[in-house]
Design a protein around this motif. Sequence first.
Motif, PDB file in Angstrom:
ATOM      1  N   VAL A   1       2.692  -8.209   2.010  1.00 30.80           N
ATOM      2  CA  VAL A   1       1.471  -7.531   2.432  1.00 30.80           C
ATOM      3  C   VAL A   1       0.252  -8.169   1.766  1.00 30.80           C
ATOM      4  O   VAL A   1      -0.789  -8.375   2.398  1.00 30.80           O
ATOM      5  CB  VAL A   1       1.548  -6.022   2.125  1.00 30.80           C
ATOM      6  CG1 VAL A   1       0.204  -5.337   2.311  1.00 30.80           C
ATOM      7  CG2 VAL A   1       2.592  -5.359   3.010  1.00 30.80           C
TER       8      VAL A   1
ATOM      9  N   GLY B   1       8.901  -0.556   0.079  1.00 30.21           N
ATOM     10  CA  GLY B   1       9.580  -1.784   0.460  1.00 30.21           C
ATOM     11  C   GLY B   1       9.982  -2.669  -0.706  1.00 30.21           C
ATOM     12  O   GLY B   1      10.663  -3.667  -0.509  1.00 30.21           O
TER      13      GLY B   1
ATOM     14  N   PHE C   1       1.732   1.484  -0.893  1.00 25.42           N
ATOM     15  CA  PHE C   1       2.816   1.955  -0.035  1.00 25.42           C
ATOM     16  C   PHE C   1       3.865   0.876   0.172  1.00 25.42           C
ATOM     17  O   PHE C   1       5.068   1.160   0.161  1.00 25.42           O
ATOM     18  CB  PHE C   1       2.275   2.420   1.322  1.00 25.42           C
ATOM     19  CG  PHE C   1       1.672   3.793   1.289  1.00 25.42           C
ATOM     20  CD1 PHE C   1       2.413   4.888   0.900  1.00 25.42           C
ATOM     21  CD2 PHE C   1       0.354   3.988   1.658  1.00 25.42           C
ATOM     22  CE1 PHE C   1       1.872   6.160   0.868  1.00 25.42           C
ATOM     23  CE2 PHE C   1      -0.206   5.250   1.630  1.00 25.42           C
ATOM     24  CZ  PHE C   1       0.552   6.346   1.234  1.00 25.42           C
ATOM     25  N   ALA C   2       3.438  -0.351   0.371  1.00 24.15           N
ATOM     26  CA  ALA C   2       4.394  -1.439   0.573  1.00 24.15           C
ATOM     27  C   ALA C   2       5.244  -1.641  -0.672  1.00 24.15           C
ATOM     28  O   ALA C   2       6.454  -1.857  -0.583  1.00 24.15           O
ATOM     29  CB  ALA C   2       3.653  -2.730   0.926  1.00 24.15           C
ATOM     30  N   GLY C   3       4.617  -1.582  -1.831  1.00 24.49           N
ATOM     31  CA  GLY C   3       5.372  -1.749  -3.068  1.00 24.49           C
ATOM     32  C   GLY C   3       6.323  -0.602  -3.335  1.00 24.49           C
ATOM     33  O   GLY C   3       7.439  -0.801  -3.808  1.00 24.49           O
ATOM     34  N   TYR C   4       5.917   0.611  -3.019  1.00 29.02           N
ATOM     35  CA  TYR C   4       6.754   1.782  -3.285  1.00 29.02           C
ATOM     36  C   TYR C   4       7.938   1.866  -2.334  1.00 29.02           C
ATOM     37  O   TYR C   4       9.072   2.074  -2.753  1.00 29.02           O
ATOM     38  CB  TYR C   4       5.911   3.058  -3.195  1.00 29.02           C
ATOM     39  CG  TYR C   4       6.685   4.298  -3.533  1.00 29.02           C
ATOM     40  CD1 TYR C   4       6.985   4.603  -4.855  1.00 29.02           C
ATOM     41  CD2 TYR C   4       7.129   5.160  -2.534  1.00 29.02           C
ATOM     42  CE1 TYR C   4       7.698   5.732  -5.176  1.00 29.02           C
ATOM     43  CE2 TYR C   4       7.844   6.291  -2.839  1.00 29.02           C
ATOM     44  CZ  TYR C   4       8.129   6.579  -4.164  1.00 29.02           C
ATOM     45  OH  TYR C   4       8.844   7.694  -4.476  1.00 29.02           O
TER      46      TYR C   4
ATOM     47  N   ALA D   1       8.083  -6.810  -0.337  1.00 30.41           N
ATOM     48  CA  ALA D   1       7.156  -6.281   0.661  1.00 30.41           C
ATOM     49  C   ALA D   1       5.731  -6.269   0.126  1.00 30.41           C
ATOM     50  O   ALA D   1       4.776  -6.545   0.854  1.00 30.41           O
ATOM     51  CB  ALA D   1       7.572  -4.873   1.076  1.00 30.41           C
ATOM     52  N   PHE D   2       5.586  -5.967  -1.167  1.00 29.55           N
ATOM     53  CA  PHE D   2       4.270  -5.993  -1.800  1.00 29.55           C
ATOM     54  C   PHE D   2       3.663  -7.388  -1.696  1.00 29.55           C
ATOM     55  O   PHE D   2       2.500  -7.542  -1.324  1.00 29.55           O
ATOM     56  CB  PHE D   2       4.394  -5.563  -3.258  1.00 29.55           C
ATOM     57  CG  PHE D   2       3.130  -5.715  -4.051  1.00 29.55           C
ATOM     58  CD1 PHE D   2       2.144  -4.753  -3.983  1.00 29.55           C
ATOM     59  CD2 PHE D   2       2.927  -6.813  -4.858  1.00 29.55           C
ATOM     60  CE1 PHE D   2       0.969  -4.881  -4.709  1.00 29.55           C
ATOM     61  CE2 PHE D   2       1.765  -6.964  -5.584  1.00 29.55           C
ATOM     62  CZ  PHE D   2       0.785  -5.986  -5.507  1.00 29.55           C
TER      63      PHE D   2
ATOM     64  N   ALA E   1      -2.525   0.345   1.023  1.00 31.26           N
ATOM     65  CA  ALA E   1      -1.504  -0.369   1.804  1.00 31.26           C
ATOM     66  C   ALA E   1      -0.563  -1.122   0.874  1.00 31.26           C
ATOM     67  O   ALA E   1       0.660  -1.108   1.067  1.00 31.26           O
ATOM     68  CB  ALA E   1      -2.174  -1.326   2.790  1.00 31.26           C
ATOM     69  N   LEU E   2      -1.119  -1.770  -0.151  1.00 30.22           N
ATOM     70  CA  LEU E   2      -0.267  -2.486  -1.099  1.00 30.22           C
ATOM     71  C   LEU E   2       0.607  -1.519  -1.900  1.00 30.22           C
ATOM     72  O   LEU E   2       1.770  -1.805  -2.200  1.00 30.22           O
ATOM     73  CB  LEU E   2      -1.122  -3.329  -2.043  1.00 30.22           C
ATOM     74  CG  LEU E   2      -1.763  -4.571  -1.430  1.00 30.22           C
ATOM     75  CD1 LEU E   2      -2.728  -5.201  -2.416  1.00 30.22           C
ATOM     76  CD2 LEU E   2      -0.708  -5.566  -1.014  1.00 30.22           C
TER      77      LEU E   2
END
Length: 74
Positions: free
Chosen positions: A29, A21, A16-19, A25-26, A13-14
């Motif tokens: 999350v 958003g 995907f959020a970093g990539y 976003a990282f 999840a982290l």
Amino acid sequence: MSMAVVGLMAGMALGFAGYFGGFGAFLLVAALGAIGFVVGRFLDGDLDPGDLFRPRDRGRGGDRGSDRGRGGDR
């Protein structure tokens, strides 16, 4: 569910959020995940609300270290 699987899902999840958003976003999350972890521990009964705000008793362990390492009778 094992802790390894939970850690894997949190890491994904982290990631995907970093990539998708960016760094903001990282961080969002990660912060919401930490808050959710603390709330979950509280609801499970593993954590008391006072544990978060009570200072630790460092160096107040009774006779801790009073005669340790002195080599017997003096």
